[in-house]
Design an enzyme around this catalytic site. Structure first.
Site, PDB file in Angstrom:
ATOM      1  N   HIS A 186       0.927  -1.328   0.062  1.00  0.00           N
ATOM      2  CA  HIS A 186      -0.262  -0.066   0.008  1.00  0.00           C
ATOM      3  C   HIS A 186       0.935   1.161  -0.090  1.00  0.00           C
ATOM      4  CE1 HIS A 186      -4.494   0.579   1.039  1.00  0.00           C
ATOM      5  NE2 HIS A 186      -4.034   1.431   0.052  1.00  0.00           N
ATOM      6  N   ASP A 241     -10.136  -0.744   3.071  1.00  0.00           N
ATOM      7  CA  ASP A 241      -9.005  -1.333   3.792  1.00  0.00           C
ATOM      8  C   ASP A 241      -9.342  -1.616   5.264  1.00  0.00           C
ATOM      9  OD1 ASP A 241      -6.446  -1.793   4.922  1.00  0.00           O
ATOM     10  OD2 ASP A 241      -5.574  -0.264   3.739  1.00  0.00           O
ATOM     11  N   HIS A 248      -7.218  -1.478   7.723  1.00  0.00           N
ATOM     12  CA  HIS A 248      -6.250  -0.480   8.382  1.00  0.00           C
ATOM     13  C   HIS A 248      -6.575   0.990   7.889  1.00  0.00           C
ATOM     14  CE1 HIS A 248      -4.348  -4.337   8.097  1.00  0.00           C
ATOM     15  NE2 HIS A 248      -3.930  -3.968   9.213  1.00  0.00           N
ATOM     16  N   ASP A 301      -4.277   3.309   7.895  1.00  0.00           N
ATOM     17  CA  ASP A 301      -2.913   4.016   7.216  1.00  0.00           C
ATOM     18  C   ASP A 301      -2.777   5.320   7.440  1.00  0.00           C
ATOM     19  OD1 ASP A 301      -2.535   1.225   6.428  1.00  0.00           O
ATOM     20  OD2 ASP A 301      -3.322   1.604   4.359  1.00  0.00           O
ATOM     21  N   HIS A 306       3.834   1.398   4.664  1.00  0.00           N
ATOM     22  CA  HIS A 306       2.618   1.282   3.927  1.00  0.00           C
ATOM     23  C   HIS A 306       1.652   1.483   4.739  1.00  0.00           C
ATOM     24  CE1 HIS A 306       1.793  -3.287   5.374  1.00  0.00           C
ATOM     25  NE2 HIS A 306       2.275  -2.675   6.526  1.00  0.00           N
ATOM     26  N   ASP A 345      -7.527  -2.526  -0.926  1.00  0.00           N
ATOM     27  CA  ASP A 345      -6.614  -3.215  -0.285  1.00  0.00           C
ATOM     28  C   ASP A 345      -7.287  -4.695  -0.157  1.00  0.00           C
ATOM     29  OD1 ASP A 345      -5.103  -4.769   1.632  1.00  0.00           O
ATOM     30  OD2 ASP A 345      -4.175  -2.702   2.227  1.00  0.00           O
ATOM     31  N   ASP A 374      -6.869  -6.730   2.057  1.00  0.00           N
ATOM     32  CA  ASP A 374      -7.505  -6.976   3.530  1.00  0.00           C
ATOM     33  C   ASP A 374      -8.787  -6.180   3.718  1.00  0.00           C
ATOM     34  OD1 ASP A 374      -6.648  -4.379   4.312  1.00  0.00           O
ATOM     35  OD2 ASP A 374      -4.839  -5.010   5.349  1.00  0.00           O
ATOM     36  N   GLU A 432      -1.629  -4.875  -1.913  1.00  0.00           N
ATOM     37  CA  GLU A 432      -1.180  -5.739  -0.891  1.00  0.00           C
ATOM     38  C   GLU A 432      -1.545  -7.193  -1.260  1.00  0.00           C
ATOM     39  OE1 GLU A 432       0.535  -5.341   1.688  1.00  0.00           O
ATOM     40  OE2 GLU A 432       0.422  -3.092   2.165  1.00  0.00           O
TER      41      GLU A 432
END
Length: 308
Positions: A98, A125, A127, A129, A142, A227, A229, A272
């Site tokens: 990322h 995502d 997360h 970030d 990332h 992403d 995830d 990712e």
């Protein structure tokens, strides 16, 4: 006429410590991304993989930060590639971890600034970030793109971000893993945060529709960063940062179909993907299917709903 899709490979795995993401761009190609887009009527141009330019000196007071010079190099190269591609069509960045979004969104922001239109960012995502090079404890860059995009301090070593995106034009959607330093920072902003509790309580559609209505109301350009995830690891195992409780197959496709129907998406990240962790390419294939939904594939064609 349907937009030309411009594929830009970003073979990056220096934004974190688990190797394998650099194989992501080729995995998307093998999984048939270009063919899928062409079947939907989109002209496709594959620009190949961006090449890391010569590196200059770079330093950070946070000793945990690693691969800083490489990340700055990728950021500069991808920003240029992205800005150029947006003048010709819809760039799709094939990652890569990322950290590539440090560059891809910078390119989109530069293009939006020249076009005199606001840029919005939808961050799909697990997360947030929202770390900076100064707050990250892992040193994994990332985990910093949203902070860079929003103009947060701590990125002195990086090229200045062109026209930082105001927090109220950024939507974090589907997040479920936020470090304390990120949480504290986010509370000081008016960023739209749709964590999984919000989506569980309000449903997958209502918060997305509200954000898209805002993009439309301001005649904005929309960068989507997807992403792996964002998805539940049960259906998408090929990621080094698995977090249980992600979106289901049906929810993810519904999000993509809404994005298509909005007609607002102008650039896209796919990040990712770590093919080394995949199971016979199932995650790469799923991501390609999601891009198909984003670009117009439907199980059953219905009259397009009004977004007005």
């Amino acid at each position: 006429m349907k937009p030309t899709c411009i594929l830009i490979g970003a073979p990056i795995d220096t934004g974190q410590k688990r190797q394998g993401c650099l194989m992501g761009p080729d995995a998307y190609r093998v999984a048939g991304l270009a063919n899928s887009l062409e079947e939907l009527g989109h002209p496709v141009i594959d620009r190949g993989n961006v090449v890391l330019p010569p590196l200059g000196p770079a330093s950070c007071t946070n000793q945990a930060v690693h691969h800083l010079a490489e990340t700055i190099g990728w950021t500069t190269a991808l920003a240029k590639a992205g800005e150029d591609a947006m003048a010709e069509g819809l760039p799709i960045f094939l990652g890569g971890d990322h950290s590539l979004s440090l560059g891809s969104v910078a390119g989109a922001a530069a293009f939006a600034q020249k076009a005199g239109r606001p840029l919005f960012v939808l961050w799909l995502d697990a997360h947030s970030d929202y770390h900076t090079p100064l707050t990250t404890q892992s040193g994994n860059l990332h985990g910093t793109p949203v902070a860079y995009i929003a103009g947060r301090e701590g990125f002195d070593a990086f090229p200045p971000f062109p026209a930082p995106v105001p927090a109220d034009r950024i939507c974090l959607y589907g997040i479920r893993s936020v470090d304390r330093a990120e949480h504290v920072g986010l509370l000081e902003t008016d960023m739209t945060v749709c964590d999984m509790r919000v989506l569980d309580e309000r449903g997958i559609v209502a918060p997305l529709r509200e954000f898209l209505d805002k993009v439309r109301g301001e005649d904005g350009l929309l960068h989507v960063s997807l992403d792996v995830d964002f998805l539940d690891p049960d259906i998408a195992p090929a990621v080094g940062t698995t977090v249980p409780g992600g979106t289901t197959f049906r929810e993810a496709h519904l999000v993509m179909e809404y994005l298509h129907e909005s007609g607002l998406v102008t650039s896209l990240d796919l990040v990712e993907l770590n093919p080394f962790l995949d199971e016979r390419g199932r995650t790469a294939k799923l991501m390609v299917e999601l891009v198909g939904s984003l670009m117009g594939r439907k199980v059953f064609d219905r009259p397009t709903r009004s977004f007005g």
